[in-house]
Scaffold this motif. Structure first.
Motif, PDB file in Angstrom:
ATOM      1  N   TRP A 131     -99.493 -68.912 -49.894  1.00 21.03           N
ATOM      2  CA  TRP A 131    -100.649 -69.166 -49.324  1.00 21.03           C
ATOM      3  C   TRP A 131    -100.946 -68.133 -48.179  1.00 21.03           C
ATOM      4  O   TRP A 131    -102.077 -67.770 -48.227  1.00 21.03           O
ATOM      5  CB  TRP A 131    -100.408 -70.726 -48.780  1.00 21.03           C
ATOM      6  CG  TRP A 131    -101.916 -71.038 -48.138  1.00 21.03           C
ATOM      7  CD1 TRP A 131    -102.244 -71.083 -46.720  1.00 21.03           C
ATOM      8  CD2 TRP A 131    -103.037 -71.435 -48.579  1.00 21.03           C
ATOM      9  NE1 TRP A 131    -103.290 -71.416 -46.302  1.00 21.03           N
ATOM     10  CE2 TRP A 131    -104.123 -71.639 -47.503  1.00 21.03           C
ATOM     11  CE3 TRP A 131    -103.644 -71.540 -49.881  1.00 21.03           C
ATOM     12  CZ2 TRP A 131    -105.364 -72.035 -47.835  1.00 21.03           C
ATOM     13  CZ3 TRP A 131    -104.844 -71.762 -50.230  1.00 21.03           C
ATOM     14  CH2 TRP A 131    -105.655 -72.205 -48.975  1.00 21.03           C
ATOM     15  N   GLU A 132    -100.025 -67.955 -47.416  1.00 15.11           N
ATOM     16  CA  GLU A 132    -100.315 -66.765 -46.213  1.00 15.11           C
ATOM     17  C   GLU A 132    -100.617 -65.481 -46.811  1.00 15.11           C
ATOM     18  O   GLU A 132    -101.366 -64.734 -46.328  1.00 15.11           O
ATOM     19  CB  GLU A 132     -99.105 -66.774 -45.276  1.00 15.11           C
ATOM     20  CG  GLU A 132     -99.358 -68.092 -44.251  1.00 15.11           C
ATOM     21  CD  GLU A 132     -98.037 -67.921 -43.283  1.00 15.11           C
ATOM     22  OE1 GLU A 132     -97.296 -67.082 -43.449  1.00 15.11           O
ATOM     23  OE2 GLU A 132     -97.997 -69.187 -42.569  1.00 15.11           O
ATOM     24  N   LYS A 133     -99.864 -65.475 -47.954  1.00 17.27           N
ATOM     25  CA  LYS A 133    -100.267 -64.060 -48.411  1.00 17.27           C
ATOM     26  C   LYS A 133    -101.520 -64.012 -49.364  1.00 17.27           C
ATOM     27  O   LYS A 133    -101.835 -62.691 -49.876  1.00 17.27           O
ATOM     28  CB  LYS A 133     -99.070 -63.638 -49.414  1.00 17.27           C
ATOM     29  CG  LYS A 133     -97.889 -62.975 -48.801  1.00 17.27           C
ATOM     30  CD  LYS A 133     -96.635 -62.081 -49.373  1.00 17.27           C
ATOM     31  CE  LYS A 133     -95.566 -61.627 -48.776  1.00 17.27           C
ATOM     32  NZ  LYS A 133     -94.442 -62.553 -48.810  1.00 17.27           N
TER      33      LYS A 133
ATOM     34  N   VAL B 163    -101.784 -69.329 -58.728  1.00 14.28           N
ATOM     35  CA  VAL B 163    -100.935 -68.293 -58.013  1.00 14.28           C
ATOM     36  C   VAL B 163    -101.495 -66.850 -58.580  1.00 14.28           C
ATOM     37  O   VAL B 163    -101.551 -66.754 -59.768  1.00 14.28           O
ATOM     38  CB  VAL B 163     -99.689 -68.341 -58.503  1.00 14.28           C
ATOM     39  CG1 VAL B 163     -98.817 -67.269 -57.450  1.00 14.28           C
ATOM     40  CG2 VAL B 163     -99.208 -69.837 -57.822  1.00 14.28           C
ATOM     41  N   LYS B 164    -101.801 -65.879 -57.988  1.00 17.66           N
ATOM     42  CA  LYS B 164    -102.180 -64.592 -58.307  1.00 17.66           C
ATOM     43  C   LYS B 164    -100.973 -63.963 -58.644  1.00 17.66           C
ATOM     44  O   LYS B 164    -100.023 -63.570 -57.664  1.00 17.66           O
ATOM     45  CB  LYS B 164    -102.977 -63.898 -57.175  1.00 17.66           C
ATOM     46  CG  LYS B 164    -103.730 -62.479 -57.674  1.00 17.66           C
ATOM     47  CD  LYS B 164    -104.683 -62.406 -56.385  1.00 17.66           C
ATOM     48  CE  LYS B 164    -104.707 -60.830 -56.026  1.00 17.66           C
ATOM     49  NZ  LYS B 164    -104.156 -59.614 -56.544  1.00 17.66           N
ATOM     50  N   MET B 165    -100.760 -63.479 -59.798  1.00 21.05           N
ATOM     51  CA  MET B 165     -99.347 -62.800 -60.106  1.00 21.05           C
ATOM     52  C   MET B 165     -99.063 -61.620 -60.304  1.00 21.05           C
ATOM     53  O   MET B 165     -98.099 -61.137 -60.244  1.00 21.05           O
ATOM     54  CB  MET B 165     -99.187 -63.613 -61.495  1.00 21.05           C
ATOM     55  CG  MET B 165     -98.780 -65.002 -61.740  1.00 21.05           C
ATOM     56  SD  MET B 165     -97.688 -65.991 -60.337  1.00 21.05           S
ATOM     57  CE  MET B 165     -96.100 -65.219 -61.098  1.00 21.05           C
TER      58      MET B 165
ATOM     59  N   GLN C 217     -88.845 -61.516 -54.736  1.00 21.78           N
ATOM     60  CA  GLN C 217     -89.607 -61.526 -53.818  1.00 21.78           C
ATOM     61  C   GLN C 217     -89.279 -62.039 -52.559  1.00 21.78           C
ATOM     62  O   GLN C 217     -89.490 -61.517 -51.361  1.00 21.78           O
ATOM     63  CB  GLN C 217     -90.974 -62.220 -54.243  1.00 21.78           C
ATOM     64  CG  GLN C 217     -91.954 -61.900 -53.251  1.00 21.78           C
ATOM     65  CD  GLN C 217     -93.123 -62.945 -53.174  1.00 21.78           C
ATOM     66  OE1 GLN C 217     -93.353 -63.800 -54.073  1.00 21.78           O
ATOM     67  NE2 GLN C 217     -94.154 -62.736 -52.330  1.00 21.78           N
ATOM     68  N   PHE C 218     -88.402 -63.040 -52.594  1.00 20.53           N
ATOM     69  CA  PHE C 218     -87.944 -63.846 -51.263  1.00 20.53           C
ATOM     70  C   PHE C 218     -86.795 -63.090 -50.798  1.00 20.53           C
ATOM     71  O   PHE C 218     -86.505 -63.428 -49.715  1.00 20.53           O
ATOM     72  CB  PHE C 218     -87.966 -65.494 -51.626  1.00 20.53           C
ATOM     73  CG  PHE C 218     -89.386 -66.039 -51.767  1.00 20.53           C
ATOM     74  CD1 PHE C 218     -90.256 -65.814 -50.646  1.00 20.53           C
ATOM     75  CD2 PHE C 218     -89.712 -66.418 -52.955  1.00 20.53           C
ATOM     76  CE1 PHE C 218     -91.768 -66.434 -50.854  1.00 20.53           C
ATOM     77  CE2 PHE C 218     -90.975 -66.901 -53.238  1.00 20.53           C
ATOM     78  CZ  PHE C 218     -91.898 -67.074 -52.042  1.00 20.53           C
ATOM     79  N   THR C 219     -85.784 -62.679 -51.585  1.00 18.97           N
ATOM     80  CA  THR C 219     -84.589 -62.406 -51.214  1.00 18.97           C
ATOM     81  C   THR C 219     -84.381 -60.844 -51.367  1.00 18.97           C
ATOM     82  O   THR C 219     -83.470 -60.405 -50.896  1.00 18.97           O
ATOM     83  CB  THR C 219     -83.508 -63.028 -51.918  1.00 18.97           C
ATOM     84  OG1 THR C 219     -83.384 -62.512 -53.408  1.00 18.97           O
ATOM     85  CG2 THR C 219     -83.598 -64.657 -52.140  1.00 18.97           C
ATOM     86  N   GLY C 220     -85.223 -60.226 -52.069  1.00 23.88           N
ATOM     87  CA  GLY C 220     -85.215 -58.692 -52.441  1.00 23.88           C
ATOM     88  C   GLY C 220     -84.120 -58.566 -53.300  1.00 23.88           C
ATOM     89  O   GLY C 220     -83.792 -57.281 -53.558  1.00 23.88           O
ATOM     90  N   LYS C 221     -83.322 -59.684 -53.801  1.00 23.32           N
ATOM     91  CA  LYS C 221     -82.462 -59.318 -55.042  1.00 23.32           C
ATOM     92  C   LYS C 221     -82.391 -60.232 -56.320  1.00 23.32           C
ATOM     93  O   LYS C 221     -83.295 -61.131 -56.062  1.00 23.32           O
ATOM     94  CB  LYS C 221     -81.081 -59.653 -54.317  1.00 23.32           C
ATOM     95  CG  LYS C 221     -80.277 -59.168 -53.326  1.00 23.32           C
ATOM     96  CD  LYS C 221     -79.012 -59.779 -52.853  1.00 23.32           C
ATOM     97  CE  LYS C 221     -78.773 -59.256 -51.497  1.00 23.32           C
ATOM     98  NZ  LYS C 221     -77.827 -60.188 -50.797  1.00 23.32           N
TER      99      LYS C 221
END
Length: 903
Positions: A162-164, A361-363, A525-529
């Motif tokens: 949402w923030e992004k 969600v914009k993907m 996206q959330f962990t970079g892994k």
RNA sequence: GGGCAGUUGGCGCAGCGGUAGCGCGUCCGCCUCACACGCGGAAGGUCACAGGUUCAAAUCCUGUACUGCCCACCA
């Protein structure tokens, strides 16, 4: 005395309990060990275990068990999925059947509570079934996609997106399931070929002219037509563009427009444009600024149409409309037409394209790192050919519709102030008299407040009258976070630190986009892994004719019935024998009996060895002074089997592992080694032979344990004292290691000769019906002493295995009278069978051999005559061909001589 | 319309450069003192078709034909 046949049920129950009590499946979380982690694809809480679960979970279990035995910190994370629409449907059906109530009769709160109650009952039942299958899940900590930790993860993802500004709300033409009364995402829609019709309809000109004829499969939507479109290049209609025609029955004028989307060759070349009820038409409508009229509502009933059809079901309206058009002389043609109908993946009713305001969600940004990971090869697919479809999907990714108009799921964490959002909120009173927010419209001014819990007050006006968005999130939203959320993400937990990223994702190819792609995207996206580097796609279990199993076809095989009947190990092994990555498994009860027979074979071989252990004091170490050929040979075979079995596990080719161990144990160990050993049980060598038997059997059981844990554990327990093993559970022991010292090509070659000669003699015995009890004499002759070295040295083996009490071995021995003959490589085999020879039969046999020998000679000679073959082929290849030629010539001479004798 | 698999003995599959293997089924003989859920043996395939590469092709390449699956806005 042990029973003759293995009886699995009792053993399995006992062991399953024992393993669970010993907490055998708990992760050690040992920082010094390499973690090997699989998160289970969480089964929906909708009901019973089926063959699909049996297959995919057995694969995972084998990997987990094997890697644990490889010395890694193996952890298989259990959990269930709340299953959104699927679960809601099940509960609604149950309610209707048992209480004749709809969810609306209960009201939202009570309905959701009912589903939670169901979960508490059903969740445990699922894992009891899992335990029965021997799946090594640590059941002390079971995750659920709707539990608090997972809900927090869902919220965190929503908040960040949402923030992004990735999450937005918009009015779009979405896929609407009339039966489930909810929106669906694009990939939740299936396309089924459907035998339908194409109707040609006349739209008369506003000026009274003949107008234009269009073709449609959906005549009931004509009331929502906004235009007629033709291709701008279509010469037939160029003059008509800009003119107006009248919608039949509705009597409303619409323009004729030109648009590239219209296919020149299809139908009549004229397309009715209905922006509210068709995705293509919607786009055309956008381009031409056409009005959007809706004539079918969320229940599939007709609205905004001529009075006659108001309130009619869309299906009925189609029939009526066609009938009325025909009566009005406007139905030009009706033809059969197969078109792809969109259907709901949960209930298979026809999807209605529907205008509505939904959460998306914009993907495209989120997809980029995932594309990179697949392209670079950091993400590996097994088999690899899924890489391109995966990339193709990501590269053409559409925005994801995440809101569902159902009650069971993660409620959208968005709140509205009734004061500030007044016009954007619609309320209704439900059957329980509670006021419910039923519709939210950002277009009309609803103001979102994103929050996990209900906010204290409105940040704008300070009001306290706050209501939560009525929709829930797509069930795949929480699934997408599963490999992280199971370890407590977004919190920085020790589990997250040690176990994430996981090792491999094992799941069906049918949910590659729905699930796997989304996990990859969120993980990156959330962990970079990456959440996992390997993706193993397993096939679908089908019936033996390749048909999907379904209740309606009546071809469902219930894994629990099968385990009750044949044992869990048999079910597991039958699946593993066919577990080639991504290939569907044709499954039938026969394949289980085959596996059951194998289990029985293991049991009996073990029983036999244990019987012979009586009176021997264990433990017996594996002998180091191996001199006997059979011993050298079986160690080589065992060693090879172990090596291939391990390779199969590492390459995710479990069919290879299963088949290798199957053939080693049955074909090599039982059929040859143990048979040969029987004789040596009578000699001073007994203890040494037993040491080999017991250690090789034990090693094979260890190698098989990840595949068939119950029977191997059970037998290993009896064997343990004899091999000096202190550890109670096989799972805590190490997987057998390849030992280079046991490789012995020479021994293998020698045994090949012995087996070959033995088989020839056995064949003769069988062909001439030599009674099993009758011992025979065999004469083995060759031109060279060297060719006879092996059979001379091991004549005992041949005598025993071929049931010959007398062997005469020598160079150029004379062929006795009344003899059956055969040839193995350079060795001629004569079996005198006075009175037993059927000359006609023998001639036929020999003639067949003669033809084969001739063909062999011809092909080898031709090859050796080729200059290029001699020039280019590797030396060994040329040597091999020469040897084969020599053998074939020898065979020819032998067979010819025998035929002459017969004459 | 695009893509991906598959096409090997009666059935289900493995093999993926050195002219074919497994399981089930079939047929023959065996209750051989671990196992008839077993033992021994046999029959059965020019590896869909056509070209090509190679000394050599079921195996690599190209095309064709079926079969299945996935993706795509032909009403």
């Amino acid at each position: 005395m042990l029973p003759k046949a293995y009886e699995p049920q009792e053993v399995e129950q006992k062991l399953a309990d024992k393993w669970q009590k010993a907490k055998l499946f708990a992760a050690q979380a040992d920082k010094n060990k390499k973690p090997f982690v699989i998160v289970i694809p969480p089964p929906n809480i909708t009901g019973a275990l089926h063959m699909g679960h049996a297959s995919t979970n057995t694969l995972q279990d084998v990997l987990i068990r094997a890697h644990r035995m490889f010395g890694e910190d193996a952890y298989w994370v259990p959990g269930t999925d709340h299953g959104g629409i699927a679960t809601q449907n099940v509960i609604e059906k149950k309610l209707a059947k048992e209480e004749h109530k709809s969810r609306h009769d209960l009201g939202r709160e009570a309905f959701v509570k009912t589903v939670w109650d169901w979960y508490h009952d059903c969740g445990n039942a699922i894992f009891n079934q899992f335990r029965k299958m021997g799946w090594s899940l640590d059941l002390s900590d079971i995750r659920f996609t709707m539990d608090e930790k997972r809900a927090k993860a869902v919220y965190e993802c929503f908040r960040q997106w949402w923030e992004k500004k990735y999450i937005y709300r918009g009015k779009r033409l979405i896929n609407w399931c009339v039966r489930c009364s909810t929106a669906l995402s694009d990939i939740e829609v299936e396309h089924e070929q459907h035998a339908g019709k194409l109707w040609h309809l006349r739209y008369k000109g506003e000026d009274g002219s003949d107008g234009i004829v269009i073709a449609t499969t959906r005549p009931e939507t004509i009331y929502a037509d906004a235009a007629i479109a033709v291709n701008p290049k279509d010469e037939r209609y160029q003059k008509m563009v800009g003119k107006k025609v009248i919608i039949p029955l509705a009597n409303r004028a619409i323009p004729i427009i030109a648009d590239e989307a219209v296919e020149l060759g299809f139908g009549t070349g004229a397309l009715k444009i209905t922006p509210a009820h068709d995705a293509t038409d919607y786009e055309v409508g956008q381009r031409h600024n056409l009005p959007i009229m809706t004539v079918i509502n969320d229940k599939g009933k007709m609205i905004n149409c001529p009075e006659k059809y108001l309130g009619m079901d869309r299906e009925l309206c189609r029939k009526e409309t066609v009938k009325d058009l025909d009566a009005a002389g406007l139905l030009v043609k009706e033809e059969k037409y197969n078109n792809a109908v969109s259907t709901c993946y949960r209930c298979h009713s026809a999807i209605e394209p529907f205008m509505s305001e939904q959460w998306f969600v914009k993907m495209d940004e989120i997809a980029k790192p995932a594309i990179q990971a697949a392209e670079s090869g950091e993400l590996q697919f097994h088999p690899a050919n899924w890489k391109n479809p995966f990339l193709n999907w990501l590269k053409n990714i559409q925005d994801w519709c995440i809101s569902r108009q159902i009650w069971w799921g993660h409620r959208i964490p968005v709140w509205y102030c009734r004061h500030c959002s007044e016009k954007g909120l619609t309320f209704a009173t439900d059957q329980q008299g509670h006021e419910q927010l039923t519709k939210v419209s950002f277009e009309d001014g609803a103001q979102p407040i994103v929050s996990y819990n209900k906010p204290e007050k409105c940040p704008v006006c300070g009001g306290h009258d706050l209501v939560q968005d009525p929709d829930v999130l797509d069930t795949w939203f929480s699934s997408a976070l599963w490999p992280m959320s199971v370890f407590g993400w977004p919190e920085k937990t020790p589990e997250m630190e040690h176990f994430y990223p996981t090792s491999v994702m094992v799941t069906g190819y049918e949910i590659l986009y729905l699930w796997v792609a989304r996990m990859v995207m969120t993980g990156l996206q959330f962990t970079g892994k990456l959440p996992f580097k390997d993706v193993y796609l397993n096939g679908i279990v089908r019936d033996k004719h390749g048909q999907k199993m379904s209740k309606s076809k009546g071809n469902v095989i219930d894994p629990l019935d099968m385990t009750a009947k044949y044992g869990t190990d048999a079910v597991r092994f039958s699946l593993l024998m066919q577990a080639v990555p991504s290939k569907d498994i044709p499954y039938s009860e026969e394949s289980i009996t085959g596996a059951r027979n194998f289990c029985n074979k293991i049991y009996n071989a073990s029983r036999f060895i244990l019987m012979n252990m009586e009176g021997i004091q264990g433990p017996l170490a594996m002998p180091t002074d191996i001199t006997e050929l059979a011993d050298k040979w079986i160690l080589d075979r065992f060693n090879n089997a172990i090596k291939t079995a391990r390779e199969g596990i590492l390459k995710y080719n479990l069919a290879l592992t299963a088949n290798t161990l199957y053939h080693f144990l049955w074909g090599d160990f039982c059929d040859w080694y143990v048979e040969l050993a029987k004789q040596r049980f009578q000699t001073a060598e007994k203890e040494k032979v037993m040491a080999l038997c017991v250690n090789i059997l034990y090693g094979t059981l260890k190698a098989l344990h990840p595949l068939i844990p119950f029977i191997t554990e059970e037998i290993a327990a009896s064997l343990r004292p004899y091999v000096g093993e202190k550890e109670e559970f096989l799972l805590n022991q190490s997987y057998p290691q390849f030992n280079p010292a046991w490789c012995d090509k020479e021994a293998v070659r020698k045994m090949e000769i012995i087996q070959g000669v033995t088989r020839e003699i056995r064949t003769i015995r069988a062909q001439f019906n030599v009674p099993p009890g009758l011992k025979i004499t065999a004469v083995l002759s060759a031109k060279d002493e060297a060719d006879l070295a092996v059979v001379k040295a091991y004549e005992g083996y041949i005598k025993l295995m071929a049931k010959a009490d007398n062997l005469q071995i020598g160079v150029n021995l004379e062929k006795p009278k009344q003899t059956a003959t055969a040839v193995f490589e350079n060795i001629a085999i004569y079996v005198p069978l006075t009175g037993l020879i059927d000359f006609e039969k023998e001639r036929k046999r020999l003639e067949k051999d003669l033809a084969a020998a001739k063909a062999n000679i011809a092909s080898r000679e031709a090859r050796l005559a080729q200059e290029n073959f001699i020039k280019h082929a590797p030396k060994e290849q040329i040597e091999k061909t020469k040897d084969e030629l020599a053998a074939a010539k020898m065979a020819l001479a032998q067979v010819t001589a025998s035929l002459e004798d017969l004459a």
